[in-house]
Design a protein around this motif. Structure first.
Motif, PDB file in Angstrom:
ATOM      1  N   THR A  39      48.511  44.156  67.998  1.00 52.72           N
ATOM      2  CA  THR A  39      49.635  44.568  68.951  1.00 52.72           C
ATOM      3  C   THR A  39      50.990  44.662  67.806  1.00 52.72           C
ATOM      4  OG1 THR A  39      50.250  42.282  69.524  1.00 52.72           O
ATOM      5  CG2 THR A  39      49.059  43.781  71.009  1.00 52.72           C
ATOM      6  N   GLY A  40      51.036  43.953  66.807  1.00 47.86           N
ATOM      7  CA  GLY A  40      52.192  43.664  65.899  1.00 47.86           C
ATOM      8  C   GLY A  40      52.832  42.748  66.270  1.00 47.86           C
ATOM      9  N   TRP A  41      52.923  41.933  67.362  1.00 42.86           N
ATOM     10  CA  TRP A  41      53.797  40.930  67.763  1.00 42.86           C
ATOM     11  C   TRP A  41      53.577  39.987  67.022  1.00 42.86           C
ATOM     12  CZ3 TRP A  41      53.278  40.408  74.002  1.00 42.86           C
ATOM     13  CH2 TRP A  41      53.648  41.989  74.527  1.00 42.86           C
ATOM     14  N   LYS A  42      54.753  39.119  66.982  1.00 49.29           N
ATOM     15  CA  LYS A  42      54.572  37.797  66.302  1.00 49.29           C
ATOM     16  C   LYS A  42      53.668  36.681  66.934  1.00 49.29           C
ATOM     17  CE  LYS A  42      59.023  38.078  64.231  1.00 49.29           C
ATOM     18  NZ  LYS A  42      60.383  37.383  64.142  1.00 49.29           N
ATOM     19  N   ILE A  43      52.815  36.066  66.092  1.00 48.89           N
ATOM     20  CA  ILE A  43      51.953  35.170  66.608  1.00 48.89           C
ATOM     21  C   ILE A  43      52.526  33.505  66.470  1.00 48.89           C
ATOM     22  CG2 ILE A  43      49.718  33.866  66.480  1.00 48.89           C
ATOM     23  CD1 ILE A  43      48.686  36.730  65.362  1.00 48.89           C
ATOM     24  N   ASN A  44      52.463  32.979  67.431  1.00 48.04           N
ATOM     25  CA  ASN A  44      52.848  31.446  67.564  1.00 48.04           C
ATOM     26  C   ASN A  44      54.315  31.372  67.217  1.00 48.04           C
ATOM     27  OD1 ASN A  44      50.180  30.682  68.254  1.00 48.04           O
ATOM     28  ND2 ASN A  44      49.810  29.969  66.260  1.00 48.04           N
ATOM     29  N   SER A  45      55.155  32.243  67.729  1.00 47.49           N
ATOM     30  CA  SER A  45      56.482  32.058  67.623  1.00 47.49           C
ATOM     31  C   SER A  45      57.327  31.410  68.962  1.00 47.49           C
ATOM     32  CB  SER A  45      57.136  33.570  67.234  1.00 47.49           C
ATOM     33  OG  SER A  45      56.984  34.304  68.247  1.00 47.49           O
ATOM     34  N   LYS A  46      58.487  31.142  68.675  1.00 43.17           N
ATOM     35  CA  LYS A  46      59.248  30.694  69.814  1.00 43.17           C
ATOM     36  C   LYS A  46      59.908  31.650  70.512  1.00 43.17           C
ATOM     37  CE  LYS A  46      60.348  26.446  67.182  1.00 43.17           C
ATOM     38  NZ  LYS A  46      61.465  25.535  66.494  1.00 43.17           N
ATOM     39  N   GLU A  47      59.913  32.810  70.099  1.00 49.41           N
ATOM     40  CA  GLU A  47      60.540  33.987  70.889  1.00 49.41           C
ATOM     41  C   GLU A  47      59.470  34.627  72.085  1.00 49.41           C
ATOM     42  OE1 GLU A  47      60.480  34.736  67.276  1.00 49.41           O
ATOM     43  OE2 GLU A  47      62.162  33.733  67.104  1.00 49.41           O
ATOM     44  N   GLY A  48      58.094  33.984  71.808  1.00 49.99           N
ATOM     45  CA  GLY A  48      57.374  34.413  72.696  1.00 49.99           C
ATOM     46  C   GLY A  48      56.083  35.024  71.900  1.00 49.99           C
ATOM     47  N   GLY A  49      55.389  36.005  72.690  1.00 51.14           N
ATOM     48  CA  GLY A  49      54.110  36.607  72.106  1.00 51.14           C
ATOM     49  C   GLY A  49      52.772  35.903  72.282  1.00 51.14           C
ATOM     50  N   PHE A  50      51.998  36.153  71.697  1.00 54.76           N
ATOM     51  CA  PHE A  50      50.597  35.666  71.886  1.00 54.76           C
ATOM     52  C   PHE A  50      50.419  34.061  70.999  1.00 54.76           C
ATOM     53  CE2 PHE A  50      46.045  34.954  69.908  1.00 54.76           C
ATOM     54  CZ  PHE A  50      45.645  35.068  71.272  1.00 54.76           C
TER      55      PHE A  50
END
Length: 189
Positions: A39-50
């Protein structure tokens, strides 16, 4: 004719090369450790995501067990039947992976189970008497009209010489209850 064929081959090579280059370029930019390739989303970040936990630990094997890999097999006849006796239709069967003892359950292992039952459910108490008695194996399996095995009937489970021999005379319910008891004891540790 040859010139057209060469043009088609060259144009296919250019198209394939551009697909390969573009797909490599995209995967290289998305291959960062903190970005999902899907997906291109950040992983294990504080902003959310996977949220992904990579601290996977394999299941621990219990004492005396070996892992049996599952798989698929065809049950039934798969070759031509010369007698045309098509009474066994082939079907695909799946067996899940499981753990199995390296050796048979020995008399000493089963006596440990009986000792546990005797300590937790004393047979002297009328309320618990049937629990211990119901777990005792049937030692009469040694009796045979064609042979004299009375010593085995009396000694096989109890005598120390037979401690490492496989337990006999256990029915299905007793075997399942032994397996449940053993699982509980291993999980307690």
């Amino acid at each position: 004719m040859k010139k057209q064929l060469i043009k088609v081959v060259l144009s296919c090579a250019v198209i394939m090369g551009s697909f390969t280059f573009n797909s490599c370029k995209k995967s290289a930019s998305a291959s960062s450790k903190n970005v999902s390739r899907a997906t291109g989303w950040k992983i294990n970040s504080k902003e959310g995501g996977f949220q992904y936990n990579s601290d996977f630990k394999e299941q621990e094997t219990g004492p005396g067990l070996v892992f049996i890999e599952g798989g698929t097999f065809t049950k039934g006849k798969v070759q031509d039947d010369v007698m045309h006796d098509w009474n066994n239709t082939p079907s695909a069967q799946h067996v899940q992976s499981f753990y199995m003892d390296e050796t048979e359950v020995t008399n000493v292992m089963y006596k440990e189970y009986l000792d546990y039952l005797k300590a937790v459910y004393p047979p002297e108490n009328p309320k618990y008497a049937n629990i211990y008695i119901g777990a005792l194996p049937d030692t009469l399996v040694w009796r045979n009209r064609l042979g004299f095995n009375e010593t085995m009937t009396n000694n096989y489970l109890r005598h120390p010489a037979y401690s490492e021999y496989p337990v006999v005379g256990v029915n299905w319910i007793q075997a399942v209850q032994f397996a449940e008891w053993r699982t509980d004891r291993v999980n307690e540790a």
